[in-house]
Design a protein around this motif. Sequence first.
Motif, PDB file in Angstrom:
ATOM      1  N   TRP A 133       7.412  -0.021  -8.508  1.00  0.00           N
ATOM      2  CA  TRP A 133       6.320  -0.612  -8.973  1.00  0.00           C
ATOM      3  C   TRP A 133       5.343  -0.500 -10.679  1.00  0.00           C
ATOM      4  O   TRP A 133       5.124  -1.456 -11.029  1.00  0.00           O
ATOM      5  CB  TRP A 133       5.563  -0.557  -7.686  1.00  0.00           C
ATOM      6  CG  TRP A 133       4.280  -1.498  -8.044  1.00  0.00           C
ATOM      7  CD1 TRP A 133       2.950  -0.798  -8.376  1.00  0.00           C
ATOM      8  CD2 TRP A 133       4.240  -2.566  -7.154  1.00  0.00           C
ATOM      9  NE1 TRP A 133       2.229  -1.981  -7.926  1.00  0.00           N
ATOM     10  CE2 TRP A 133       3.176  -3.100  -7.559  1.00  0.00           C
ATOM     11  CE3 TRP A 133       5.585  -3.741  -7.024  1.00  0.00           C
ATOM     12  CZ2 TRP A 133       3.205  -4.353  -7.192  1.00  0.00           C
ATOM     13  CZ3 TRP A 133       5.341  -4.709  -6.482  1.00  0.00           C
ATOM     14  CH2 TRP A 133       3.867  -5.234  -7.283  1.00  0.00           C
ATOM     15  N   GLU A 134       4.700   1.462 -11.261  1.00  0.00           N
ATOM     16  CA  GLU A 134       4.018   1.739 -11.670  1.00  0.00           C
ATOM     17  C   GLU A 134       4.466   1.291 -13.193  1.00  0.00           C
ATOM     18  O   GLU A 134       4.295   0.797 -14.230  1.00  0.00           O
ATOM     19  CB  GLU A 134       3.630   3.705 -11.734  1.00  0.00           C
ATOM     20  CG  GLU A 134       2.422   3.246 -10.260  1.00  0.00           C
ATOM     21  CD  GLU A 134       2.618   4.246  -9.856  1.00  0.00           C
ATOM     22  OE1 GLU A 134       2.939   5.524 -11.078  1.00  0.00           O
ATOM     23  OE2 GLU A 134       1.743   4.873  -9.364  1.00  0.00           O
ATOM     24  N   THR A 183       2.566   1.579  -3.832  1.00  0.00           N
ATOM     25  CA  THR A 183       1.244   1.856  -4.532  1.00  0.00           C
ATOM     26  C   THR A 183       0.998   3.821  -4.195  1.00  0.00           C
ATOM     27  O   THR A 183       0.188   4.429  -5.350  1.00  0.00           O
ATOM     28  CB  THR A 183       0.183   1.323  -4.938  1.00  0.00           C
ATOM     29  OG1 THR A 183      -0.470   0.823  -3.300  1.00  0.00           O
ATOM     30  CG2 THR A 183       0.323  -0.133  -5.342  1.00  0.00           C
ATOM     31  N   LYS A 184       1.170   4.392  -2.913  1.00  0.00           N
ATOM     32  CA  LYS A 184       0.433   5.796  -3.034  1.00  0.00           C
ATOM     33  C   LYS A 184       1.640   6.452  -2.877  1.00  0.00           C
ATOM     34  O   LYS A 184       1.856   7.308  -3.230  1.00  0.00           O
ATOM     35  CB  LYS A 184      -0.095   5.337  -1.405  1.00  0.00           C
ATOM     36  CG  LYS A 184      -1.693   4.482  -0.544  1.00  0.00           C
ATOM     37  CD  LYS A 184      -2.502   5.209  -1.881  1.00  0.00           C
ATOM     38  CE  LYS A 184      -3.877   4.164  -1.099  1.00  0.00           C
ATOM     39  NZ  LYS A 184      -4.581   4.502  -1.984  1.00  0.00           N
ATOM     40  N   GLN A 228       4.206  -7.669 -11.399  1.00  0.00           N
ATOM     41  CA  GLN A 228       3.430  -6.953 -10.184  1.00  0.00           C
ATOM     42  C   GLN A 228       3.004  -8.633  -9.352  1.00  0.00           C
ATOM     43  O   GLN A 228       3.359  -9.131  -8.310  1.00  0.00           O
ATOM     44  CB  GLN A 228       2.491  -6.002  -9.781  1.00  0.00           C
ATOM     45  CG  GLN A 228       3.382  -4.718 -10.747  1.00  0.00           C
ATOM     46  CD  GLN A 228       2.062  -3.477 -10.167  1.00  0.00           C
ATOM     47  OE1 GLN A 228       0.876  -4.310 -10.080  1.00  0.00           O
ATOM     48  NE2 GLN A 228       2.510  -2.006 -10.802  1.00  0.00           N
ATOM     49  N   ASN A 247       1.105  -1.453   0.053  1.00  0.00           N
ATOM     50  CA  ASN A 247      -0.187  -0.192  -0.035  1.00  0.00           C
ATOM     51  C   ASN A 247       0.816   1.568  -0.305  1.00  0.00           C
ATOM     52  O   ASN A 247       0.483   2.420  -0.578  1.00  0.00           O
ATOM     53  CB  ASN A 247      -0.432  -0.099   1.136  1.00  0.00           C
ATOM     54  CG  ASN A 247      -1.132   1.019   1.130  1.00  0.00           C
ATOM     55  OD1 ASN A 247      -2.639   1.581   0.377  1.00  0.00           O
ATOM     56  ND2 ASN A 247      -2.285   1.589   2.466  1.00  0.00           N
ATOM     57  N   CYS A 265       7.343   3.319  -5.940  1.00  0.00           N
ATOM     58  CA  CYS A 265       5.957   3.791  -7.200  1.00  0.00           C
ATOM     59  C   CYS A 265       6.088   3.454  -8.542  1.00  0.00           C
ATOM     60  O   CYS A 265       5.865   2.982  -8.856  1.00  0.00           O
ATOM     61  CB  CYS A 265       5.207   4.843  -5.831  1.00  0.00           C
ATOM     62  SG  CYS A 265       3.982   5.564  -6.745  1.00  0.00           S
TER      63      CYS A 265
END
Length: 102
Positions: free
Chosen positions: A53-54, A33-34, A61, A30, A50
């Motif tokens: 990850w993106e 991702t945030k 993922q 979390n 992030c």
Amino acid sequence: MNLKKYAWNIFEIAKANNEDLGVARRMLINNITKGMAVNGGTELDYPALCKRWEAMDGAAQEAALEELNAYLTDFSTDAPYHSLCKAFEQGDREAFDKALEG
């Protein structure tokens, strides 16, 4: 992205938030991702994580999450989980990292 390298951070999040490792894993994801520490307990560069990850597609993922989950939920007698817990409880990052590599 190899999420196993953040196992120590997961343990820190679990301890700081009085949660089990499963919840702490979700808290770390979390935060990633945030792009910020929604759930505290460890210091990481969440904005950079992030972005990494993106940049991964959904399959990558999912594979990263599955690898981490399988590693930290294997409670068999010879599983690294036990060594990781012991090293973390002793504050021994070197032993923790060695158990991760094993």
